[in-house]
Design an enzyme around this catalytic site. Structure first.
Site, PDB file in Angstrom:
ATOM      1  N   HIS A  48       1.157  -4.583   4.771  1.00 54.49           N
ATOM      2  CA  HIS A  48       1.797  -3.553   5.578  1.00 54.49           C
ATOM      3  C   HIS A  48       3.067  -4.094   6.245  1.00 54.49           C
ATOM      4  O   HIS A  48       3.124  -5.277   6.582  1.00 54.49           O
ATOM      5  CB  HIS A  48       0.831  -3.042   6.646  1.00 54.49           C
ATOM      6  N   ASN A  71     -12.364  -3.759  -4.048  1.00 58.06           N
ATOM      7  CA  ASN A  71     -11.464  -4.925  -4.034  1.00 58.06           C
ATOM      8  C   ASN A  71     -11.629  -5.774  -5.293  1.00 58.06           C
ATOM      9  O   ASN A  71     -10.740  -6.537  -5.660  1.00 58.06           O
ATOM     10  CB  ASN A  71     -11.791  -5.855  -2.848  1.00 58.06           C
ATOM     11  N   CYS A  92      -7.474  18.591  -2.416  1.00 58.71           N
ATOM     12  CA  CYS A  92      -6.843  17.352  -2.888  1.00 58.71           C
ATOM     13  C   CYS A  92      -7.835  16.214  -2.693  1.00 58.71           C
ATOM     14  O   CYS A  92      -9.027  16.446  -2.493  1.00 58.71           O
ATOM     15  CB  CYS A  92      -5.525  17.087  -2.169  1.00 58.71           C
ATOM     16  N   LYS A 147     -14.051 -11.398   4.357  1.00 65.37           N
ATOM     17  CA  LYS A 147     -13.281 -11.922   3.227  1.00 65.37           C
ATOM     18  C   LYS A 147     -13.021 -13.415   3.369  1.00 65.37           C
ATOM     19  O   LYS A 147     -13.040 -14.160   2.379  1.00 65.37           O
ATOM     20  CB  LYS A 147     -11.949 -11.174   3.106  1.00 65.37           C
ATOM     21  N   CYS A 151      16.454 -14.582  14.173  1.00 64.68           N
ATOM     22  CA  CYS A 151      16.895 -15.904  13.732  1.00 64.68           C
ATOM     23  C   CYS A 151      18.368 -16.182  14.042  1.00 64.68           C
ATOM     24  O   CYS A 151      18.888 -17.232  13.648  1.00 64.68           O
ATOM     25  CB  CYS A 151      16.607 -16.109  12.240  1.00 64.68           C
ATOM     26  N   ARG A 157      -9.367  -7.005  -8.450  1.00 66.90           N
ATOM     27  CA  ARG A 157      -8.195  -7.855  -8.307  1.00 66.90           C
ATOM     28  C   ARG A 157      -8.383  -9.022  -7.352  1.00 66.90           C
ATOM     29  O   ARG A 157      -7.636  -9.993  -7.419  1.00 66.90           O
ATOM     30  CB  ARG A 157      -7.000  -7.010  -7.829  1.00 66.90           C
ATOM     31  N   ASP A 191      -8.008 -13.250   7.807  1.00 65.15           N
ATOM     32  CA  ASP A 191      -8.240 -11.856   7.433  1.00 65.15           C
ATOM     33  C   ASP A 191      -9.416 -11.342   8.256  1.00 65.15           C
ATOM     34  O   ASP A 191     -10.395 -12.058   8.436  1.00 65.15           O
ATOM     35  CB  ASP A 191      -8.551 -11.742   5.924  1.00 65.15           C
ATOM     36  N   CYS A 219      -2.112   0.213  -1.524  1.00 68.50           N
ATOM     37  CA  CYS A 219      -2.727   0.098  -2.851  1.00 68.50           C
ATOM     38  C   CYS A 219      -3.817   1.154  -3.036  1.00 68.50           C
ATOM     39  O   CYS A 219      -4.059   1.632  -4.131  1.00 68.50           O
ATOM     40  CB  CYS A 219      -3.309  -1.296  -3.052  1.00 68.50           C
TER      41      CYS A 219
END
Ligand SMILES: [Zn+2]
EC number: 2.7.7.80
Lengths: 530, 105
Positions: A234, A173, A487, A189, A381, A176, A165, A299
């Site tokens: 993604h 973060n 917004c 991370k 494949c 979770r 990562d 997310c």
């Protein structure tokens, strides 16, 4: 008097001497007894060694040595002819038969204690624990899926755990991503997770890959592992990871989650050469075309409930453990404990690829559905694959272009936009109306007093109807008051302004550039940063 | 002529937002299409676009006359590709699920 006193002292001395000598004798006797017991035990161990050849029941010996030499089930290293070709292979030198013969037990005493609760289950057993110990698992993405997956795999005693990562830990973060912590916000991370995992199980060999996956790097890195977990977020990385798994012959446990739902698929399992119809389907077999970029929600945009993504990550660890500890399929009627005789791998039992779907607020919450097998015209494949190791490592494949990108909106003329600062200086005398197009849930978290909530629906007509109904927009165009639209980040507000202008030709409608993010940065630092 | 087929249709993975934010729908579709052929899943997709979808963003469900990429169609818990895709002829009480793939993690 003197002589009497002298005799008394003599008696006293002798008594003391006897007491001391007796105490020494007791110690000597005790030491003798212990030495005799040790000698007996050593003799017994010699006999045991002779009888059991290293403390293992003879029936199990072959299996254990077999496991230690056996490539972890699923690895295609040999079919691909790359076994040991890469220098990194030596880093993970596996114990030799000789190493094992020199020990009395194949695991350290601490390991029996630590893993005993899972080892006493027939699904794992000693052979399963040894397989886990010899396994090398790569987790791509150390977020909501990767954190719990890594924790359970480290806890279970996977020998080598790679974490990949390029991101750093953010406060948003932590609800979770359970391996990170408040104190480690801002750290990489992978480093944060390794710190957490070492505290959990220090005997695992952790390898940190502190960068994002790229097509050029994928193959040399994947070859160092037996199994890959896709814990990314993604479509671009999902296609890339699947392609690299097919090309390196690694099974792939892929999961995803958003809002209250999750999905889990085991892909390329069993891993077979491209063109071999007995191999499990890859991500491209199931999803040959990527979804339109504008349909992909992250997310951060859509939201995510911690335990939902946690469940999916834990399930990934479970599927990984099942794959790594699976007993090789017996080849004939003569089922034996000899695990060394399983090469070449037998024809796979008919594989039934499935997808597990989890939906926290549905009944039932779990549902397993059957998926198709390998696609005869799959781009990676199948026998007619166009994606090869060469095309991947040369960097000629553009996964970002393949999946498409959403360009930041910039559809309005400067006249139809105002900065947050500019808006804050307007008079609050009722000469203008603020329309907030965030959804009701966000509006309820924080809103500006006097604003009208008309959630953007994705469609000009329906939104305008609602804006008129709620009084945000005047039915017949100009009523002498200016409209400002806001917004969260400044995208939906542009669409809404455009809708209003197109429909009623209202030149008096503007959007607030950058939405409430800009409002917080320019005007009100206390505005909730959710 | 007027006979219909009862079906259970479900939308998940966010697709329910296009259908009044309701996952499960009990519907009845005509048992044959305009040409008199037995109704298949391809016909059902068209029917849903004309009768059930509430959101005007139909392109989030259908692109180029088929379900858009990234949506898995399940017929009685199996990928529709195992059942003949859009050619599968609808049977009474079939359960058809449309799943949008998730990408978050
Ligand atoms: Zn494929």
């Amino acid at each position: 008097m003197d002589s009497i006193n002298g005799a008394d002292a003599q008696v006293q001395r002798l008594r003391q001497h006897i007491t001391a000598t007796e105490s020494q004798l007791r110690i000597l006797k005790l030491q003798l007894q212990q030495a005799e017991q040790a000698a007996e035990a050593a003799e017994a161990a010699r006999h045991l060694n002779g009888a059991y050849q290293g403390g293992l029941p003879a029936d199990w010996r072959d299996e254990i040595f077999g496991v230690l030499h056996h490539d972890t089930p699923g690895s295609l290293a040999q079919d691909f002819g790359h076994n040991g070709e890469f220098g990194d292979a030596q880093i993970f030198a596996r114990p030799t038969t000789e190493d094992v013969r020199q020990q009395r037990w194949p695991l350290a005493s601490e390991e029996y204690k630590r893993y005993g609760r899972q080892m006493i289950m027939p699904e794992i057993g000693l052979h399963g624990q040894l397989r886990l110990k010899n396994a090398k698992v790569l987790i791509v993405g150390v977020g909501g899926l990767g954190c719990p997956a890594a924790a359970y795999l480290a806890g279970a005693g996977v020998g080598t755990l790679g974490l990949m990562d390029g991101d750093t830990v953010e406060v948003s973060n932590l609800h979770r991503q359970v391996a990170h912590s408040t104190a480690r916000v801002g750290r990489l991370k992978v480093d944060s997770a390794v710190e957490y995992l070492r505290a959990l199980n220090d005997s695992v060999n952790y390898r940190a890959h502190p960068s994002h996956l790229s097509p050029e790097k994928a193959i040399p890195i994947f070859e160092q592992y037996d199994l890959v977990l896709d814990c990314t977020d993604h479509p671009t990385s999902r296609y890339l990871i699947s392609d690299a798994c097919v090309l390196t012959g690694k099974p792939l446990v892929s999961a995803s989650a958003l809002k209250t739902e999750g999905q889990l698929i085991v892909l390329n399992s069993p891993p077979r050469l491209p063109g071999d119809v007995n191999g499990g389907p890859c991500y491209r077999c199931v999803f040959p075309k990527p979804p339109p970029a504008e349909s992909v929600l992250s997310c951060g945009e859509g939201g995510i409930l911690g335990p939902v993504v946690g469940v999916m990550g834990v399930l990934q660890a479970l599927e990984a453990i099942k794959l790594l500890t699976a007993k090789p399929v017996p080849t004939g009627p003569g089922w034996s404990m000899d695990f060394t005789a399983t090469k070449p791998s037998p024809p796979a039992e008919p594989t039934r690829p499935t997808m597990l779907m989890f939906s926290a607020y549905s009944t039932p919450q779990f549902r397993s559905v059957r998926l198709r097998s390998r696609r005869a015209d799959c781009a990676v494949c199948s026998a007619q694959a166009s994606i090869t190791r060469q095309s991947l490592t040369s960097g000629s494949l553009d996964y970002v272009a393949f999946c498409g990108v959403t360009t930041p909106l910039n559809t309005l003329t400067p006249a139809a936009r105002i900065t947050a600062t500019g808006f804050s200086r307007l008079p609050t005398d009722g000469s203008n109306i603020l329309i907030d197009v965030r959804d009701e849930t966000q509006y309820a978290i924080c809103a500006l007093r006097g604003s009208v909530n008309v959630p953007w629906t994705g469609n000009a007509d329906t939104w305008l109807d609602q804006a008129i109904m709620s009084g945000g927009v005047a039915e017949h165009g100009d009523d002498g008051r200016d409209r400002y639209v806001v917004c969260r980040l400044g995208n939906d507000s542009q669409l809404a302004v455009k809708a209003a202008m197109d429909r009623i030709g209202d030149g008096r409608v503007k959007e607030i550039k950058g939405g409430f993010r800009a409002w917080r940065e320019e005007v009100d630092p206390s505005w909730p940063d959710y | 002529m007027s006979s219909t087929i009862p079906l259970a249709v479900e939308f998940t993975g966010g697709l329910e937002l296009l259908f009044s934010n309701q996952r499960k729908h009990q519907i009845s579709v005509p048992s044959s299409d305009s040409k008199g052929a037995p109704s298949n899943v391809g016909y059902l997709v068209k029917w849903l676009c004309e009768n059930l979808i509430k959101d005007p963003r139909k392109e989030m469900f259908v692109l180029d006359h088929s379900v858009r990429p990234g949506i898995l169609v399940l017929i009685n818990d199996a990928d529709w590709e195992l059942e003949g895709e859009d050619k599968y002829e609808l049977q009474a009480n079939d359960e058809i699920v449309f799943v949008s793939t998730l990408h978050g993690g």
